[in-house]
Scaffold this motif. Structure first.
Motif, PDB file in Angstrom:
ATOM      1  N   GLY A 419      47.732 101.089  80.002  1.00  0.00           N
ATOM      2  CA  GLY A 419      47.844 102.371  79.329  1.00  0.00           C
ATOM      3  C   GLY A 419      47.988 102.152  77.829  1.00  0.00           C
ATOM      4  N   ASP A 420      49.065 102.727  77.262  1.00  0.00           N
ATOM      5  CA  ASP A 420      49.332 102.537  75.835  1.00  0.00           C
ATOM      6  C   ASP A 420      50.341 101.426  75.595  1.00  0.00           C
ATOM      7  N   ALA A 421      50.841 100.808  76.665  1.00  0.00           N
ATOM      8  CA  ALA A 421      51.892  99.787  76.517  1.00  0.00           C
ATOM      9  C   ALA A 421      51.268  98.403  76.467  1.00  0.00           C
ATOM     10  N   ILE A 422      51.718  97.606  75.524  1.00  0.00           N
ATOM     11  CA  ILE A 422      51.264  96.219  75.408  1.00  0.00           C
ATOM     12  C   ILE A 422      52.042  95.370  76.412  1.00  0.00           C
ATOM     13  N   GLU A 431      50.979  93.153  91.454  1.00  0.00           N
ATOM     14  CA  GLU A 431      49.664  92.835  91.994  1.00  0.00           C
ATOM     15  C   GLU A 431      48.917  94.115  92.328  1.00  0.00           C
ATOM     16  N   GLY A 432      47.609  94.171  91.900  1.00  0.00           N
ATOM     17  CA  GLY A 432      46.791  95.353  92.107  1.00  0.00           C
ATOM     18  C   GLY A 432      46.727  96.265  90.896  1.00  0.00           C
ATOM     19  N   ASP A 433      47.611  96.030  89.870  1.00  0.00           N
ATOM     20  CA  ASP A 433      47.571  96.853  88.651  1.00  0.00           C
ATOM     21  C   ASP A 433      46.231  96.648  87.934  1.00  0.00           C
ATOM     22  N   ARG A 434      45.800  97.718  87.249  1.00  0.00           N
ATOM     23  CA  ARG A 434      44.610  97.622  86.392  1.00  0.00           C
ATOM     24  C   ARG A 434      45.070  97.605  84.938  1.00  0.00           C
ATOM     25  N   VAL A 435      44.538  96.647  84.180  1.00  0.00           N
ATOM     26  CA  VAL A 435      44.924  96.503  82.785  1.00  0.00           C
ATOM     27  C   VAL A 435      43.667  96.412  81.945  1.00  0.00           C
ATOM     28  N   CYS A 446      40.524  94.915  83.799  1.00  0.00           N
ATOM     29  CA  CYS A 446      40.834  93.833  84.746  1.00  0.00           C
ATOM     30  C   CYS A 446      41.779  94.336  85.825  1.00  0.00           C
ATOM     31  N   LYS A 447      41.733  93.667  86.979  1.00  0.00           N
ATOM     32  CA  LYS A 447      42.640  93.951  88.097  1.00  0.00           C
ATOM     33  C   LYS A 447      43.517  92.732  88.342  1.00  0.00           C
TER      34      LYS A 447
END
Length: 453
Positions: A419-422, A431-435, A446-447
């Motif tokens: 999102g907007d967070a570094i 695990e499974g997050d999208r960045v 990326c996943k």
């Protein structure tokens, strides 16, 4: 009355029947009771025991000898007093023998109080003397450590007292180191050994508290702890001392001189050992409080960080602002130059007009020359000013580029954002997050497949 010959004949030895132990003890008991069935004896009482049966068992003694005594419940119930340790008694009874153990004893039928015994008198005299010197004053007593680092125990290494102390310490707080300073606790040499043990403990310089004592016993058994030599050694010891002599009802001079008196050796261990479970409970409470405070502090820090992130502008935005400001300055500079040229041209036109009106050729040439000089000077000034501003612009651009994350990206690094967070730590991801990963040129979605801390 039975008579025994020193040297029986061989015939007598051969014909005599061997006695059993029970038969021999029975004959001895009857012999004693027959000849000493009503005797009066004066002596000092010691080691009085009063079991649940109601019978009394004690010792009568004088300076050289002692005899075991028993007074059964049907006799002692008629007395109007209860004898105490050190009391001088006049008793009446019969001499007998306890066949089960072969013990010679006096069966007491009646007793009278005959005063105070010699040991008890010596006890009271020494107690009064030391009290007058201030050795019992509370003001000179040292406080006991709340959490002892090393306990020294002055007692017999084979007695019941050390077993009781070690059992209690092992149950309550086994981490406390314990050292035994061995000493006899009964007999004539005991007082000297106790004093030497106190000196040894003080010179070792590793104990922060001492226990001195022994298990229960008669007044004469406990007497080493009533010796003046031992009392003064306890009073002069620089280490706090707990006196644990005998049972709860026993009091010795050592108890009054010591920094603290425990009713028994087990009680001394209870006093000096912190309760392990209570400490664990206190530690858990402190841990919970610390966790709560830390979590609260982290929440405050996170809110402060969020506020700072909202106020923090991206370096690219600042670079664009400075670039726009530079463009604005350039436009204003061009406008100023144009205006200044226009004014100069206007001035030149006016001068030409005046020159044409006056028509002085020389003055006109001078003015023309001056005008050309001023034009060249103006162009030099303008060029110099533009050059300085371009140098300043290049310097500012270089500084901005040095702190710009774009420069970092150009060296092969990347910025990962959710999102907007570094993302600064793998602990922010699951695990499974999208960045989104941003490179110097372009970005990628990326996943998260695996997280390694």
């Amino acid at each position: 009355m039975h008579h025994f010959t020193d040297k029986p004949t061989q015939n007598a030895e051969a014909s005599a029947k061997a006695l059993s132990v029970t038969e021999l003890n029975g004959k001895a008991r009857r012999l004693l009771e027959m000849n000493f069935n009503n005797v009066r004896v004066e002596g000092e009482i010691s080691g009085l025991a009063r079991p649940s049966s109601g019978h009394w068992y004690f010792t009568l003694k004088d300076k050289q000898s002692q005899i075991r005594c028993a007074m059964f419940r049907n006799r002692n119930q008629a007395l109007k007093f209860v004898p105490t340790e050190g009391m001088l008694l006049m008793v009446r009874g019969r001499v007998s023998l306890y066949e089960g153990r072969g013990d010679y004893q006096l069966i007491v039928e009646h007793m009278d109080n005959a005063g105070t015994g010699d040991l008890q008198k010596a006890f009271e005299v020494l107690k009064a003397k030391l009290a007058a010197e201030g050795l019992f004053d509370i003001t000179r007593k040292q406080p006991l450590p709340a959490h002892p680092k090393h306990i020294g125990v002055i007692t017999s290494p084979t007695g019941a007292a050390i077993r009781d102390i070690l059992t209690v310490l092992k149950r309550r707080f086994p981490a406390i180191p314990v050292s035994i300073i061995p000493s006899s606790v009964q007999g004539e040499q005991a007082k000297h050994e106790l004093v030497n043990a106190l000196k040894l403990a003080a010179s070792a310089n590793r104990f922060d508290v001492l226990i001195i004592g022994r298990g229960g016993g008669s007044l004469e058994d406990l007497w080493p702890f009533n010796e003046e030599l031992v009392a003064r050694a306890i009073a002069g010891c620089p280490i706090p001392i707990v006196s644990a002599v005998g049972h709860e009802i026993d009091f010795t001079i050592a108890d009054f001189v010591a920094d603290h008196r425990a009713a028994t050796p087990s009680a001394a261990a209870e006093i000096l050992s912190p309760d392990r479970q209570a400490l664990l409970n206190q530690l858990n409470l402190i841990s919970r409080k610390l966790t709560t405070l830390t979590r609260h502090k982290l929440q405050l820090s996170q809110r402060e960080l969020d506020n700072l992130q909202k106020r923090l502008r991206h370096p690219g935005d600042r670079l664009r602002d400075n670039s726009q400001r530079l463009d604005d300055l350039e436009i204003r500079l061009k406008q100023a130059i144009t205006l200044k040229l226009e004014r100069a041209q206007s001035s030149l036109s006016r001068l030409k007009d005046r020159a044409n009106q006056q028509n002085p050729q020389r003055k006109l040439e001078l003015l023309k020359s001056r005008n050309e000089y001023m034009g060249q000077k103006l162009i030099q000034l303008i060029s110099s000013s533009l050059e300085r501003r371009h140098l300043k612009l290049e310097k500012v651009s270089g500084e901005l580029n040095a702190v710009s994350p774009l420069a970092t990206l150009s060296r092969g690094y990347a910025i990962t954002m959710a999102g907007d967070a570094i993302i600064r730590s793998s602990q922010q991801l699951r695990e499974g997050d999208r960045v989104t990963t941003r490179f110097f040129e372009g970005e990628a979605i990326c996943k998260v497949e695996k997280i390694t801390n």
